[in-house]
Design a protein around this motif. Structure first.
Motif, mmCIF file in Angstrom:
data_model
loop_
_atom_site.group_PDB
_atom_site.id
_atom_site.type_symbol
_atom_site.label_atom_id
_atom_site.label_comp_id
_atom_site.label_asym_id
_atom_site.label_seq_id
_atom_site.Cartn_x
_atom_site.Cartn_y
_atom_site.Cartn_z
ATOM 1 N N TRP A 79 -6.502 -1.324 22.762
ATOM 2 C CA TRP A 79 -5.082 -1.092 22.551
ATOM 3 C C TRP A 79 -4.369 -0.569 23.797
ATOM 4 C CZ3 TRP A 79 -1.143 2.510 22.216
ATOM 5 C CH2 TRP A 79 -0.032 2.151 21.440
ATOM 6 N N VAL A 80 -4.905 0.462 24.438
ATOM 7 C CA VAL A 80 -4.242 1.046 25.617
ATOM 8 C C VAL A 80 -4.091 0.001 26.712
ATOM 9 C CG1 VAL A 80 -4.484 2.713 27.518
ATOM 10 C CG2 VAL A 80 -4.842 3.455 25.161
ATOM 11 N N ASN A 81 -5.152 -0.725 27.026
ATOM 12 C CA ASN A 81 -5.063 -1.735 28.088
ATOM 13 C C ASN A 81 -4.078 -2.836 27.732
ATOM 14 O OD1 ASN A 81 -6.894 -0.442 29.773
ATOM 15 N ND2 ASN A 81 -8.643 -1.562 28.979
ATOM 16 N N GLY A 82 -4.095 -3.297 26.486
ATOM 17 C CA GLY A 82 -3.177 -4.351 26.071
ATOM 18 C C GLY A 82 -1.725 -3.922 26.136
ATOM 19 N N VAL A 83 -1.428 -2.751 25.597
ATOM 20 C CA VAL A 83 -0.053 -2.250 25.594
ATOM 21 C C VAL A 83 0.408 -1.955 27.018
ATOM 22 C CG1 VAL A 83 1.432 -0.361 24.824
ATOM 23 C CG2 VAL A 83 -0.180 -1.399 23.229
ATOM 24 N N THR A 84 -0.476 -1.385 27.824
ATOM 25 C CA THR A 84 -0.122 -1.079 29.216
ATOM 26 C C THR A 84 0.219 -2.344 29.984
ATOM 27 O OG1 THR A 84 -1.481 0.918 29.211
ATOM 28 C CG2 THR A 84 -0.960 -0.024 31.358
ATOM 29 N N LYS A 85 -0.530 -3.410 29.753
ATOM 30 C CA LYS A 85 -0.260 -4.688 30.426
ATOM 31 C C LYS A 85 1.150 -5.180 30.104
ATOM 32 C CE LYS A 85 -1.568 -8.604 28.724
ATOM 33 N NZ LYS A 85 -2.307 -9.753 28.209
ATOM 34 N N TYR A 86 1.517 -5.153 28.822
ATOM 35 C CA TYR A 86 2.857 -5.599 28.440
ATOM 36 C C TYR A 86 3.933 -4.665 28.968
ATOM 37 C CZ TYR A 86 0.833 -9.163 25.442
ATOM 38 O OH TYR A 86 0.159 -10.248 24.970
ATOM 39 N N TYR A 87 3.673 -3.375 28.913
ATOM 40 C CA TYR A 87 4.627 -2.382 29.427
ATOM 41 C C TYR A 87 4.919 -2.645 30.913
ATOM 42 C CZ TYR A 87 6.504 2.210 30.677
ATOM 43 O OH TYR A 87 7.298 3.227 31.153
ATOM 44 N N LYS A 88 3.894 -2.861 31.679
ATOM 45 C CA LYS A 88 4.076 -3.119 33.119
ATOM 46 C C LYS A 88 4.788 -4.439 33.357
ATOM 47 C CE LYS A 88 0.359 -0.261 34.893
ATOM 48 N NZ LYS A 88 -0.937 -0.232 35.600
ATOM 49 N N SER A 89 4.536 -5.433 32.512
ATOM 50 C CA SER A 89 5.207 -6.718 32.687
ATOM 51 C C SER A 89 6.711 -6.619 32.446
ATOM 52 C CB SER A 89 4.595 -7.786 31.782
ATOM 53 O OG SER A 89 5.038 -7.639 30.432
#
Length: 92
Positions: A79-89
């Motif tokens: 979850w953290v890695n997935g959400v962080t990826k979208y947040y940064k995008s």
């Protein structure tokens, strides 16, 4: 984006549910995408931000804890890695 497969899930396509929000009866349905966004933002503010949970990591511990009984396949660990990826995008 993470909760709805980047907008491809049944939740967003048929229920305007941008956050995969649930009740005991299943996925919540909203009259429009805007209504779904408003409800998700309200939920995030009330249940997380207002309680001092303001980082992705802090929110994960409450929202999608690793080892939770409702996560039998262990997806919460991503979850953290997935959400962080979208947040940064989105420029975060």
């Amino acid at each position: 984006m993470h909760e709805t497969g980047n907008g491809t899930s049944n939740a967003i396509k048929t229920k305007n549910n941008v956050g995969g929000m649930m009740t005991k009866k299943g996925l919540m349905t909203f009259g429009s995408v805007d209504e779904g966004i408003d409800k998700m933002a309200s939920n995030l503010k009330r249940l997380y931000f207002d309680q001092g949970l303001t980082t992705i990591e802090q929110i994960q511990k409450k929202y999608a804890p690793v080892g939770a009984s409702n996560d039998p396949t262990g997806l919460n660990k991503n979850w953290v890695n997935g959400v962080t990826k979208y947040y940064k995008s989105l420029g975060g």
